[in-house]
Design a protein around this motif. Sequence first.
Motif, short mmCIF file in Angstrom:
data_model
loop_
_atom_site.label_atom_id
_atom_site.label_comp_id
_atom_site.label_asym_id
_atom_site.label_seq_id
_atom_site.Cartn_x
_atom_site.Cartn_y
_atom_site.Cartn_z
N LEU A 259 1.30 17.06 1.32
CA LEU A 259 0.07 16.02 0.66
C LEU A 259 0.83 14.67 1.61
CD1 LEU A 259 0.11 18.48 -1.42
CD2 LEU A 259 -0.34 16.35 -3.37
N PHE A 260 1.96 15.05 1.86
CA PHE A 260 2.87 13.32 2.46
C PHE A 260 1.66 13.45 3.61
CE2 PHE A 260 5.02 10.96 5.85
CZ PHE A 260 5.48 10.13 4.73
N TRP A 261 1.25 14.60 4.73
CA TRP A 261 1.18 14.45 5.93
C TRP A 261 -1.07 14.24 5.96
CZ3 TRP A 261 3.86 12.63 8.92
CH2 TRP A 261 5.62 12.46 9.25
N ARG A 262 -1.13 14.27 4.46
CA ARG A 262 -2.64 14.33 4.83
C ARG A 262 -2.93 13.05 4.89
NH1 ARG A 262 -2.47 18.64 5.35
NH2 ARG A 262 -2.56 17.84 7.34
N PHE A 263 -2.16 12.25 4.40
CA PHE A 263 -2.41 10.68 4.70
C PHE A 263 -2.62 10.18 5.98
CE2 PHE A 263 -1.11 6.03 5.47
CZ PHE A 263 -1.53 5.34 4.29
N PHE A 264 -2.25 10.82 6.93
CA PHE A 264 -2.31 10.78 8.81
C PHE A 264 -3.50 11.47 8.97
CE2 PHE A 264 1.68 9.55 7.60
CZ PHE A 264 1.93 8.04 7.65
N ASP A 265 -3.55 12.88 8.80
CA ASP A 265 -4.23 13.36 9.01
C ASP A 265 -5.79 13.81 8.43
OD1 ASP A 265 -5.87 15.05 10.82
OD2 ASP A 265 -4.12 16.73 10.76
N PRO A 266 -6.11 13.67 7.53
CA PRO A 266 -6.97 14.10 6.45
C PRO A 266 -7.74 15.35 6.88
CG PRO A 266 -7.98 12.26 7.03
CD PRO A 266 -6.93 12.53 8.05
N ILE B 76 0.47 -1.42 -0.26
CA ILE B 76 -0.02 -0.02 0.11
C ILE B 76 1.05 1.02 0.29
CG2 ILE B 76 -1.20 1.37 0.99
CD1 ILE B 76 -2.86 -0.98 -0.26
N PHE B 77 1.64 1.72 0.56
CA PHE B 77 2.55 2.42 0.51
C PHE B 77 3.01 1.97 -0.71
CE2 PHE B 77 6.66 4.59 1.36
CZ PHE B 77 6.02 5.92 2.41
N ILE B 78 3.71 1.37 -1.24
CA ILE B 78 4.11 1.67 -2.40
C ILE B 78 3.19 2.79 -3.71
CG2 ILE B 78 5.39 0.86 -5.12
CD1 ILE B 78 5.95 -1.13 -3.27
N VAL B 79 2.16 1.46 -3.25
CA VAL B 79 1.09 2.64 -3.98
C VAL B 79 0.51 3.97 -3.95
CG1 VAL B 79 -1.68 2.04 -4.89
CG2 VAL B 79 -0.29 0.55 -4.42
N PHE B 80 0.89 4.62 -2.60
CA PHE B 80 0.95 5.76 -2.00
C PHE B 80 1.48 6.18 -2.56
CE2 PHE B 80 2.24 8.82 1.39
CZ PHE B 80 1.23 9.78 1.69
N ILE B 81 3.14 6.38 -2.45
CA ILE B 81 4.25 6.81 -3.28
C ILE B 81 3.74 7.71 -4.40
CG2 ILE B 81 6.33 7.40 -3.54
CD1 ILE B 81 5.97 7.45 -0.41
N ILE B 82 3.15 6.67 -5.87
CA ILE B 82 3.24 6.78 -6.68
C ILE B 82 1.76 7.59 -6.77
CG2 ILE B 82 1.65 5.90 -9.10
CD1 ILE B 82 3.46 3.20 -8.13
N ILE C 205 -8.73 8.92 -2.39
CA ILE C 205 -8.06 8.17 -2.61
C ILE C 205 -7.21 7.90 -1.75
CG2 ILE C 205 -6.60 6.57 -3.77
CD1 ILE C 205 -7.62 9.31 -6.50
N VAL C 206 -6.44 8.54 -0.79
CA VAL C 206 -5.85 7.97 0.32
C VAL C 206 -6.21 7.41 1.26
CG1 VAL C 206 -4.17 9.17 1.53
CG2 VAL C 206 -3.80 8.91 -1.21
N ALA C 207 -7.19 8.40 1.51
CA ALA C 207 -7.66 8.38 3.24
C ALA C 207 -8.83 7.47 3.26
CB ALA C 207 -8.42 10.15 3.45
N ILE C 208 -9.60 8.22 2.43
CA ILE C 208 -10.62 6.46 2.35
C ILE C 208 -10.56 5.09 1.44
CG2 ILE C 208 -12.91 6.60 1.68
CD1 ILE C 208 -13.40 9.28 1.13
N ILE C 209 -9.95 5.28 0.40
CA ILE C 209 -9.64 3.92 -0.58
C ILE C 209 -8.31 2.88 -0.27
CG2 ILE C 209 -9.47 3.02 -2.74
CD1 ILE C 209 -11.07 5.25 -4.19
N LEU C 210 -7.05 4.09 -0.05
CA LEU C 210 -5.34 3.30 0.24
C LEU C 210 -6.12 2.83 2.42
CD1 LEU C 210 -3.23 5.26 -0.97
CD2 LEU C 210 -3.83 2.83 -1.88
N ILE C 211 -6.12 4.28 3.00
CA ILE C 211 -6.59 3.19 4.25
C ILE C 211 -7.87 2.04 4.09
CG2 ILE C 211 -6.90 4.23 6.38
CD1 ILE C 211 -4.61 5.34 5.30
N ASN C 212 -8.75 1.66 3.87
CA ASN C 212 -9.08 0.64 3.67
C ASN C 212 -9.63 -0.60 3.08
OD1 ASN C 212 -12.72 2.36 5.37
ND2 ASN C 212 -11.54 3.69 4.20
N VAL C 213 -8.43 -0.35 2.41
CA VAL C 213 -7.77 -1.68 1.83
C VAL C 213 -6.14 -1.98 2.02
CG1 VAL C 213 -6.79 -1.78 -0.19
CG2 VAL C 213 -8.71 -0.90 -0.42
#
Length: 526
Positions: A284-291, A240-246, A356-364
């Motif tokens: 954008l990076f820290w939005r992954f942890f705090d949208p 998931i982190f690889i997908v997030f980095i892209i 995409i990040v906060a809803i899809i990736l986190i839930n996936v």
Amino acid sequence: LMLFLLYPFVIFIDFFREGDILFVPPAVKEAQLKKKPSALAPGTVGLSLGSMSIGLDHLISPELFGEERLYGENRVFAFFREKIHRPFFRIFVHIAIEGLFILFLTYSVVDPKDKKFTSELHFYDYVTYGMFMTFLFEDVVEICRIKWKFFSSFWNAYSLFTHVLFAVGGLTQAIGFEMEKPFDNRNDWSGNHPANVGATLFAIASTMAVVRSIRWFLLLRRVGPVIICVIRVLKDVAIIFIVFIILYIGFSLALYAMYKPFRGDLFRYKKQTMDSARSTFSALFWRFFDPGEPDAVEIKRNYTDQEIETMKEQMRADPNDTNATEHLEEKIAEGKQSLEFSHFVGVSFWAAYQGIVAIILINVLIALMNTTYTKISEDSDIEWKYSKSFMYAQFLPTRAALPPPFRWIFYLACLVRRVKKKSMEQTGQSRNAEEKQKYFSLLTKLVKTKMQLDIEDSIEDDFDDLRKDFKNVVNNDVVKELEFLKKKNEELNRNLESCQAKNDLILNKLEQVLALVAEKHQETNA
């Protein structure tokens, strides 16, 4: 563990014997010695001949000599050979070595003997550096020995990375201190100073070294499946982190390109959150942890003089609002959100990115972790047994008997064994010939002695047998002669009968001739 402390002494003493206590398991050693004809011969030559000479064959039974005499292995070396080649004992030794390393590492990091503004190394520092350098050396040796199979284990790769961090951090720190020798005033030095950089890497490696000790809990049935689950989940996190980095790089570049033209125009636009590449990528990076925080991407422009005058006129038209002046000043200071196309698309991109990040990736990621945990929990017993067996297999090779930093004894033993083997190859043929000669000489003596005892104990039986043999021989000859004479007699009788028949035939012929002669004579007289 107490026995392990005696291993080096036993191995060094074994160098002057056969030098194989590290390499030959007890069962193999026993089989090898059983095949040697001279293993039992030296202890049985005198006793065998003497005992046979007086008829006491039971005195040479194997029970008389004991195992060490029968198999040629001393009791002490046989005991240590069994312990050295037991993989289960090796695990405790490795655990103790790692615990000792963590203890010295703790002392090295805490440094209770540290003196302010003075750089100096103590005993625990030297031990810590020496131990992790031997660990790194063994990792390199294992990579050279088994190639890419080394990385089939998660813990092997983890340990290699930890030891490399230790080496790089320690070396960088040493260079930094050497530059400032003999002072240690890191609070005044730059964060990019080699000493501070090395200390940071060393601290990271220390954390990884302590965390690595949880792998020993894989041997426990209750904790093992939990650790396996954590390791598997980390693999899901990595995917998931690889997908997030892209996604992170793509959206960061797009938003930076959108907001770059509005940077610096404070007359028309308010100061933007993403007014630089650093702030854009960081946001954008820290939005992954705090949208959230949509204000970060709003393009706000200043009100024009005409718009301000219009708002003031509206304020005057409403005399009941006592705080109108304050509200107007706040509104002017805040600015007006621009809904122009290029400005609105930035907000849309921000919303799409967080969706995409906060809803899809986190839930996936949560779904993957749940799936992984479910699979492991369903087959927890199999997964745990496989991991446990895989871990046990690492202690099966001979080198595992001596973990680092004692592994140099193993390499020394390999060298001694190679020298001994080469020497034995040169003298092996002559020694084998000598052993075979001793063996066959002993065997000849045993056979001769046994034959002599048999002759002395059964001489009368031998004479009886001899008489019977002679009698049998004579009887056989007489019977043969009688049969021969009987055959001759029968042949003579047949010949006599044949002659008698021939004589009768001749007489009959003669009588006929005489009769004819008489008739002829009468006719002539007539």
